[in-house]
Design an enzyme around this catalytic site. Structure first.
Site, mmCIF file in Angstrom:
data_model
loop_
_atom_site.group_PDB
_atom_site.id
_atom_site.type_symbol
_atom_site.label_atom_id
_atom_site.label_comp_id
_atom_site.label_asym_id
_atom_site.label_seq_id
_atom_site.Cartn_x
_atom_site.Cartn_y
_atom_site.Cartn_z
ATOM 1 N N PRO A 83 0.821 -1.200 0.000
ATOM 2 C CA PRO A 83 0.000 0.000 0.000
ATOM 3 C C PRO A 83 0.862 1.260 0.000
ATOM 4 O O PRO A 83 1.872 1.314 0.688
ATOM 5 C CB PRO A 83 -0.793 -0.085 1.304
ATOM 6 C CG PRO A 83 -0.431 -1.377 1.924
ATOM 7 C CD PRO A 83 0.823 -1.841 1.315
ATOM 8 N N GLU A 84 0.447 2.214 -0.774
ATOM 9 C CA GLU A 84 1.068 3.533 -0.702
ATOM 10 C C GLU A 84 0.147 4.428 0.121
ATOM 11 O O GLU A 84 -0.860 3.970 0.645
ATOM 12 C CB GLU A 84 1.294 4.096 -2.107
ATOM 13 C CG GLU A 84 2.304 3.270 -2.889
ATOM 14 C CD GLU A 84 2.714 3.904 -4.202
ATOM 15 O OE1 GLU A 84 2.719 5.144 -4.281
ATOM 16 O OE2 GLU A 84 3.020 3.164 -5.139
ATOM 17 N N HIS A 124 -2.144 -16.324 7.554
ATOM 18 C CA HIS A 124 -1.396 -15.073 7.771
ATOM 19 C C HIS A 124 -2.180 -14.022 8.547
ATOM 20 O O HIS A 124 -1.865 -12.848 8.478
ATOM 21 C CB HIS A 124 -0.888 -14.488 6.458
ATOM 22 C CG HIS A 124 -0.143 -15.482 5.626
ATOM 23 N ND1 HIS A 124 1.038 -16.067 6.043
ATOM 24 C CD2 HIS A 124 -0.416 -16.019 4.419
ATOM 25 C CE1 HIS A 124 1.456 -16.905 5.120
ATOM 26 N NE2 HIS A 124 0.595 -16.912 4.127
ATOM 27 N N ARG A 147 3.635 -11.438 3.663
ATOM 28 C CA ARG A 147 5.092 -11.267 3.576
ATOM 29 C C ARG A 147 5.723 -10.779 4.881
ATOM 30 O O ARG A 147 6.939 -10.806 5.021
ATOM 31 C CB ARG A 147 5.437 -10.306 2.425
ATOM 32 C CG ARG A 147 5.159 -10.937 1.081
ATOM 33 C CD ARG A 147 5.400 -9.980 -0.056
ATOM 34 N NE ARG A 147 6.815 -9.783 -0.346
ATOM 35 C CZ ARG A 147 7.276 -9.022 -1.319
ATOM 36 N NH1 ARG A 147 6.437 -8.355 -2.080
ATOM 37 N NH2 ARG A 147 8.560 -8.904 -1.532
ATOM 38 N N LYS A 184 21.114 17.948 -6.984
ATOM 39 C CA LYS A 184 21.077 16.479 -6.957
ATOM 40 C C LYS A 184 21.236 15.891 -8.354
ATOM 41 O O LYS A 184 20.566 16.286 -9.299
ATOM 42 C CB LYS A 184 19.740 15.992 -6.359
ATOM 43 C CG LYS A 184 19.716 15.990 -4.844
ATOM 44 C CD LYS A 184 18.503 15.200 -4.369
ATOM 45 C CE LYS A 184 18.368 15.217 -2.857
ATOM 46 N NZ LYS A 184 19.511 14.601 -2.181
#
Length: 295
Positions: free
Chosen positions: A2-3, A104, A123, A166
């Site tokens: 998820p973002e 899980h 995970r 940068k």
DNA sequence: AGTAGAACCTGAGCGC
DNA sequence: TGCGCTCAGGTTCTAC
């Protein structure tokens, strides 16, 4: 996985069941996720009331009535689901499906609101921690986080200053949580595409070497694209939330329509552009972009 | 100082 | 059916 928009969607989904409710009981089914659970994690949470549910970058923050904050991160594959307490799956013939669905499940909150909130994470890149509210901003997890991508803290002048000099590719600079906190691989690809900027362009070239009175047009375009893409994704998550809660109670995943992400070889969706979406690898992550309209 | 790569862990998808 | 390989939306640590 998820973002920020997904985490915000999860927050909104959890809030009615979790906020202003007491944790009557909690099951912690393994000693660790990505990190070990804190000492006496379950005992410290049992009987606590969640007084509010917030978010910083991709971290969920559940404020507790004893001044501590339950910090939760979903990692790549974490999700929550909400079910009515006592609403068990059909036994017998459907046993196999049931066991598959609950593999899980690592943490289960039994709330005084009458709901069961289950954290599932195949995970196990996610984690949970307990941090005193007063120490939160100075904590190692938070003290180096940059600005939120939505709201008025992110503007073109900030981005120009942060990126000045940068050489690192724009893609990598946008994923740097110390500059903007909460952007992930998908929305960085999408924001770069919307702003017509190449992911390989050195971040410092967003603007001229010397500070100017006004930010450059590239920085402006990028900031607008970031805000738009995140805001639209949060809105999409919000509109899908009701459906998800009413079906299987799972939160955090919803249908996106991406313009470039995972669309290698397909036509660019920029109006009038005849380009084809290309996939490259930058610092080990897939980048999707249109070489024709992103410069 | 900055960057690439590996590491953490499981599952899905694909070619053979 | 199964094996082996690649890939996955995050973060952090190490090695150049």
């Amino acid at each position: 996985m998820p973002e920020l928009p997904e985490v915000e969607t999860v927050r909104r989904g959890l809030e009615p069941a979790m906020s202003a409710a007491r944790i009557d009981d909690i099951e912690v089914r393994r000693p660790d996720l990505r990190f070990p659970f804190p000492m006496a994690f379950g005992a410290r949470l049992r009987g606590r009331t969640v007084v509010g549910l917030g978010r910083r970058a991709k971290y969920l923050l559940a404020d507790l009535d004893d001044g501590e904050v339950l910090v939760m991160h979903l990692g790549m594959s974490g999700s929550f689901r909400i079910e009515a307490e006592g609403d068990e799956a059909t036994p017998g013939a459907f046993h196999h499906a049931r066991s598959k669905a609950t593999a899980h499940d690592h943490v289960v909150f039994h709330m005084s609101s009458g709901t069961r909130i289950t954290y599932n994470d195949p995970r196990r890149f996610g984690f949970m921690s307990l941090i005193p509210r007063a120490e939160l901003t100075e904590h190692a997890l938070f003290r180096n986080l940059g600005v939120e991508p939505v709201g008025n803290t992110l503007d073109a002048a900030y981005l120009e200053t942060a990126f000045r000099g940068k050489v690192t590719p724009l893609k990598a600079a946008l994923l740097d949580q110390r500059i903007i906190a909460g952007l992930g691989n998908i929305y960085v690809c999408e924001a770069l595409h919307r702003s017509g900027l190449s992911p390989t362009r050195p971040a410092g070239t967003l603007s001229s070497a010397r500070p100017r009175k006004k930010p450059g047009p590239r920085a402006e375009r990028l900031v607008v694209a970031i805000r738009d893409v995140i805001a639209e994704a949060i809105a999409a998550g919000g509109s899908s939330l009701r459906d998800y809660v009413h079906t299987d109670g799972s939160l955090g995943y919803f249908q996106h329509t991406f313009r470039v992400y995972d669309r290698e070889g397909e036509p660019c969706r920029t109006p009038g552009c005849t380009g084809t979406v290309r996939r490259i690898v930058q610092s080990g992550r897939s980048t999707f972009y249109c070489p024709r309209c992103q410069r």
